[in-house]
Design a protein around this motif. Structure first.
Motif, short mmCIF file in Angstrom:
data_model
loop_
_atom_site.label_atom_id
_atom_site.label_comp_id
_atom_site.label_asym_id
_atom_site.label_seq_id
_atom_site.Cartn_x
_atom_site.Cartn_y
_atom_site.Cartn_z
N ARG A 362 -30.06 -12.24 -15.84
CA ARG A 362 -29.62 -11.29 -14.87
C ARG A 362 -30.07 -9.80 -15.27
O ARG A 362 -29.56 -8.87 -14.80
N GLN A 363 -31.07 -9.85 -16.33
CA GLN A 363 -31.32 -8.84 -16.84
C GLN A 363 -32.78 -8.72 -16.49
O GLN A 363 -33.47 -9.67 -16.54
N THR A 364 -33.34 -7.27 -16.57
CA THR A 364 -34.93 -7.31 -16.30
C THR A 364 -35.54 -6.81 -17.68
O THR A 364 -35.35 -5.83 -18.15
N VAL A 365 -36.76 -7.32 -17.85
CA VAL A 365 -37.60 -7.36 -19.29
C VAL A 365 -38.29 -5.86 -18.85
O VAL A 365 -38.61 -5.72 -17.68
N ALA A 366 -38.28 -4.98 -20.01
CA ALA A 366 -38.79 -3.68 -19.68
C ALA A 366 -40.34 -3.63 -20.21
O ALA A 366 -40.56 -4.17 -21.04
N THR A 380 -47.66 -1.08 -12.52
CA THR A 380 -48.90 -1.33 -13.23
C THR A 380 -48.87 -1.50 -14.55
O THR A 380 -49.88 -1.53 -15.33
N THR A 381 -47.83 -0.86 -15.22
CA THR A 381 -47.67 -0.64 -16.61
C THR A 381 -47.73 -1.94 -17.27
O THR A 381 -47.22 -3.04 -16.88
N PRO A 382 -48.84 -2.00 -18.19
CA PRO A 382 -49.14 -3.33 -19.08
C PRO A 382 -47.80 -3.73 -19.55
O PRO A 382 -46.86 -3.41 -20.01
N VAL A 383 -48.02 -5.30 -19.62
CA VAL A 383 -46.81 -5.97 -20.15
C VAL A 383 -47.14 -6.74 -21.26
O VAL A 383 -48.30 -7.41 -21.27
N TYR A 384 -46.60 -6.80 -22.38
CA TYR A 384 -46.93 -7.38 -23.54
C TYR A 384 -46.03 -8.84 -23.25
O TYR A 384 -44.93 -9.13 -23.64
#
Length: 586
Positions: A362-366, A380-384
């Motif tokens: 229920r939470q969104t990875v930032a 489009t911000t890179p995700v680690y």
């Protein structure tokens, strides 16, 4: 009470029934009489219940580090303060900018805002804004709220050692001109896209605070009456005023007789501070508190379990919002100064698994500090992603290539050890600390866990930059909130500036500074959105903080409470507390 009434009526009916035919007539009259009595009793009972519900006890998890409106931005303080004061402007539950202490938002269209070409910072445009204070706004001791209070607030805000959180706001104000006791013109050296929002300009009572400020400006933040005499009625002009305070334990508010707006329903509201969330839940079930504030209450994982067990007794509301759970990084720590180490820590975290397992997804990875609910978010911000092998390679490259007993060392034999501090009593954060400790151990990083009472963490360790490694906590912002106070190099708290600002990591990037400056004064939405995209990409590359996830607030209310409007942003639901009431109040 109702069960007792029903029992008494049943007994009388049975006694009359055995009296025969003549008795049935009397029985009918008696029944009618009893029915009327029952209705009366039920009516009285409802009235009693409503009367009993003139008190409301709210549970929250943090105690404010200060009660001064403009020092130390903290959700707990904002939650209480919104009952006793009102900002000039704020965002409502629909995320629209509205007036509260002012009468009308000044705009170019209504003539309240005037552009001043070339008169602003670095040759840009300035803006003059005319605000009119609510005519009946009055402090709790009967003193009118006037432009004298506005001028005093400006004096405090621009003093270099006053310690106000949003010092930049006061630096941008070049002058305030008084038109009359209720009207003033504020000139800002920057014409920003949100030019008429002065949410952080929280007016102070000049008749009480000016002598304190004038006596010792440098130490005003520790001598203010908001902390030394918090129940002074002259410190409040909202629907309520503080009447009792027990440091670290509770705060009590009661109606302010001089409040100009809608009369509040509750005659007494107690805000109890219970830092341990398990104890908070137990107090709700035992009746020690009536509700848990979503802004400072249970986490989603706790709320899911609570709702499954007690959903028939309470109303549980999940409100997605602008709450950014993250790790601030002490950038002058020799280990964390290296961006490769920070990148390795990101790749060493399995954030999606953490969100799925702890919060049921229920939470969104930032990706950065910009929430996907905000229109300026850039997907489009890179995700680690979780990549332990890549994390290990980055640490090797950074010089942490020797492994002894599972912990990496540098060429001098120093272990790769990082302190991680968070708020004590928050079960979820403590669990996150343990998960991160275990995950980072897999890539050879030794994490030393520490917890501190929230008041200590926020007023000392963060504000005075005394944390040594990573600090786990959350920021809550407003829609399209330019993160100047957390990312601009001018917002690094120091002893010299009275520990003003919220750039706790000590992040200093000329590129970030330029982006922040440009975003603020770009009025074209499309061009501004492009700048926001650049900011998010730079944030992901530099990692002044390690993003975790955006969380939802969970509000838990009794079934009889109505009128609460969760906002999902930093301006809490208590900014409309006068609309709260018991459902059976009529």
């Amino acid at each position: 009470m109702s069960e007792d009434v029903e029992g008494e009526m049943s007994l009388r009916i049975r006694s009359a029934f055995v009296a025969g035919r003549a008795g049935r007539s009397r029985l009918a009259r008696l029944s009618a009489c009893l029915f009327a009595s029952l209705l009366l009793a039920l009516t009285l009972h409802a009235g009693d219940a409503a009367a009993q519900r003139r008190d409301l006890t709210i549970g929250i998890t943090q105690y404010p580090s200060t009660l001064h409106p403009n020092i130390d931005a903290m959700a707990a303080k904002s939650y209480v303060e919104n009952m006793t004061m009102r900002p000039f402007t704020t965002f409502d539950a629909d995320w629209q900018l509205v007036c509260m202490l002012c009468v009308e938002l000044p705009t170019f269209e209504n003539g309240g805002a005037v552009r001043l070409p070339g008169q602003g910072k670095d040759g840009g445009d300035a803006v003059a804004l005319t605000y009119r204070i609510q005519p009946d706004a009055t402090w709790g001791d009967g003193t009118p709220v006037t432009t004298d209070d506005v001028l005093f607030t400006y004096d405090v805000g621009r003093h270099p050692q006053s310690g106000v959180s949003n010092a930049e706001l006061y630096r941008d104000i070049t002058k305030i001109e008084v038109v009359d006791a209720k009207t003033f013109v504020m000139t800002s050296r920057k014409l920003t896209f949100n030019y008429n929002a002065i949410n952080d300009f929280r007016v102070l009572p000049a008749h009480l605070e000016r002598p304190v400020f004038e006596a010792d400006r440098a130490n005003y933040r520790t001598r203010t009456l908001f902390d030394r005499d918090p129940t002074n009625p002259g410190l409040a002009f909202g629907p309520y005023r503080l009447t009792e305070v027990e440091l670290g334990a509770f705060l009590v508010v009661e109606p302010n007789p001089h409040w100009w707006g809608e009369k509040p329903y509750f005659e007494r509201i107690v805000v109890r501070v219970i830092e341990n969330t398990a104890a908070l839940e137990a107090n709700l079930l035992s009746g020690g508190i009536d509700m848990i504030a979503g802004e400072l209450g249970l986490s989603v994982d706790q709320a899911i379990g609570f709702e499954q067990r007690n959903g028939d007794r309470f109303r549980v509301v999940y409100k997605p919002g602008l709450v950014y759970e993250h790790l601030d990084v002490r950038l002058d720590n020799p280990i964390l100064r290296d961006v490769r180490v920070r990148q390795a820590l990101m790749h060493g975290m399995d954030r999606q698994a953490l969100v799925d397992q702890l919060f049921g997804g229920r939470q969104t990875v930032a990706r950065s500090d910009v929430n996907p609910l905000d229109w300026v978010h850039d997907d489009t911000t890179p995700v680690y992603g979780y990549d332990p092998a890549k994390a290990g390679a980055l640490l090797d490259e950074a010089g942490w290539s020797t492994i002894s007993r599972g912990i990496r060392q540098n060429a001098q034999g120093e272990p790769l050890r990082i302190p991680l501090v968070s708020t004590a009593g928050n079960r979820t954060r403590e669990l996150i600390q343990q998960v991160l400790q275990a995950q980072w151990r897999q890539i050879g990083v030794d994490v030393a866990i520490e917890v501190q009472p929230p008041r200590v963490l926020f007023s000392e360790s963060l504000t005075r930059r005394r944390f040594q490694g990573l600090a786990l906590f959350a920021w809550i912002g407003s829609p399209e909130n330019v993160p100047r106070t957390t990312l601009h190099s001018e917002s690094i708290p120091t002893e010299g500036n009275g520990w003003a600002g919220q750039n706790y990591p000590g992040y200093a990037s000329p590129d970030m500074d330029r982006l922040l400056d440009r975003i603020e004064v770009e009025l074209d939405r499309e061009r501004r959105k492009a700048l926001w995209s650049d900011l998010q990409h730079l944030y992901a590359a530099d990692l002044p903080a390690l993003p975790l996830f955006f969380r939802s607030d969970v509000h838990i209310w009794p079934l009889w409470l109505e009128g609460v409007e969760p906002t999902g942003h930093q301006y809490s639901s208590t900014q409309t507390v006068e609309r709260w009431r018991a459902a059976d109040a009529g």
